[in-house]
Design a protein around this motif. Structure first.
Motif, short mmCIF file in Angstrom:
data_model
loop_
_atom_site.label_atom_id
_atom_site.label_comp_id
_atom_site.label_asym_id
_atom_site.label_seq_id
_atom_site.Cartn_x
_atom_site.Cartn_y
_atom_site.Cartn_z
N VAL A 197 -6.90 -14.09 18.30
CA VAL A 197 -7.28 -14.54 16.96
C VAL A 197 -7.04 -13.40 15.97
O VAL A 197 -7.45 -12.26 16.21
CB VAL A 197 -8.76 -14.97 16.93
N CYS A 198 -6.38 -13.72 14.87
CA CYS A 198 -6.11 -12.73 13.82
C CYS A 198 -6.62 -13.28 12.49
O CYS A 198 -6.24 -14.39 12.09
CB CYS A 198 -4.61 -12.46 13.71
N ALA A 199 -7.47 -12.52 11.83
CA ALA A 199 -8.00 -12.91 10.52
C ALA A 199 -8.59 -14.32 10.53
O ALA A 199 -8.39 -15.10 9.60
CB ALA A 199 -6.92 -12.80 9.45
N GLY A 200 -9.29 -14.64 11.61
CA GLY A 200 -9.98 -15.93 11.67
C GLY A 200 -9.11 -17.12 11.99
O GLY A 200 -9.57 -18.26 11.86
N GLU A 201 -7.85 -16.88 12.44
CA GLU A 201 -6.95 -17.98 12.78
C GLU A 201 -6.39 -17.77 14.19
O GLU A 201 -6.18 -16.65 14.64
CB GLU A 201 -5.79 -18.07 11.78
N LEU A 202 -6.13 -18.88 14.87
CA LEU A 202 -5.54 -18.83 16.22
C LEU A 202 -4.07 -18.44 16.12
O LEU A 202 -3.27 -19.18 15.55
CB LEU A 202 -5.67 -20.20 16.89
#
Length: 250
Positions: A197-202
């Protein structure tokens, strides 16, 4: 609302003292799913009916359980939702080995709460140098084959695509992938289909666990930003043909 719940979850979990620094703060990854039964893999919850996992983790319908809201798999914590899998849809067309993605439909909808929340699909692709979180029930010791009973977390940087291909020349034609991790970071987490997960996204599902074989190598993940349209199309056209059985336990 989802972002508020996630913020609350991270804040609440931060007060929990951990014996293992690589153990996730309990329930700080409410989208992380454990598949068990016909397979033993991680997955990510993206909708109340849907989770995604790697191609090789395709579960057998009604013989595989998706455990949501779980941190310690050795005990019942009272936060779990155990739901049978009803369908598994591999990416199509699949021209081995160019794609590694399976969509999994639950036999009953997940109940969203503090411990169970979906992770948003990507709105962009990951950027070189971006710091991301990887979670899974594997081991962070390459010499230890036993999986962890508690969810583990690593923090890894995204690696430049060219550097990734130069490191793994045979992967040049392997399709859409993203690499993350390097020698100066914790770069080994065993287990199948760990979730990035990066910056709250999958942004990734683990494909090849190169970081455990050689800490100077990044690990290869399915590049989820390239599959958003296909995922949404599958969800939009899917219809329920049979009544859904209830949860196993909650």
């Amino acid at each position: 609302m989802n972002l508020l719940l996630l913020a609350f979850t991270f804040g609440f979990a931060g007060a929990y003292p951990l014996e293992d620094q690589k153990e996730c703060q309990p329930h700080s990854r409410p989208w992380h799913v454990r598949l068990h039964g016909s397979v033993s893999c991680s997955a990510a919850l993206i909708d109340k009916w849907w989770i995604v996992t790697s191609f090789h983790c395709q579960p057998t319908p009604y013989k595989t359980v998706a455990s949501l809201g779980e941190h310690d798999e050795s005990v019942e914590e009272g936060t779990e939702q155990h739901i049978l899998v009803s369908d598994a849809i591999r990416h199509n067309p699949y021209r081995s080995p160019l794609h590694s993605l399976t969509m999994v439909r639950l036999s009953a909808p997940a109940n969203f709460n503090q411990h169970v929340q979906p992770i948003p699909l990507p709105t962009r692709c990951p950027q070189t140098g971006e710091i991301c979180s990887v979670s899974g029930w594997g081991s962070t010791d390459k010499n230890q084959s036993d999986s962890s009973q508690r969810l583990k977390c690593l923090t890894v940087p995204v690696v430049d695509d060219l550097a990734c291909l130069e490191t793994f020349p045979p992967f040049l034609f392997w399709g859409v992938m993203v690499c993350a991790g390097q020698n100066t970071t914790d770069n080994c987490l065993t287990g199948s289909s760990n979730v990035m997960v990066c910056a709250g996204e999958l942004q990734g599902l683990k494909w090849f666990n190169n970081g455990c074989e050689d800490p100077t190598h990044p690990t290869v993940y399915t590049k989820m930003c390239e599959y958003t349209r296909w995922i949404k199309a599958v969800m939009d056209r899917y219809t329920v043909l049979t009544p859904s059985p209830p949860h196993l336990t909650t």
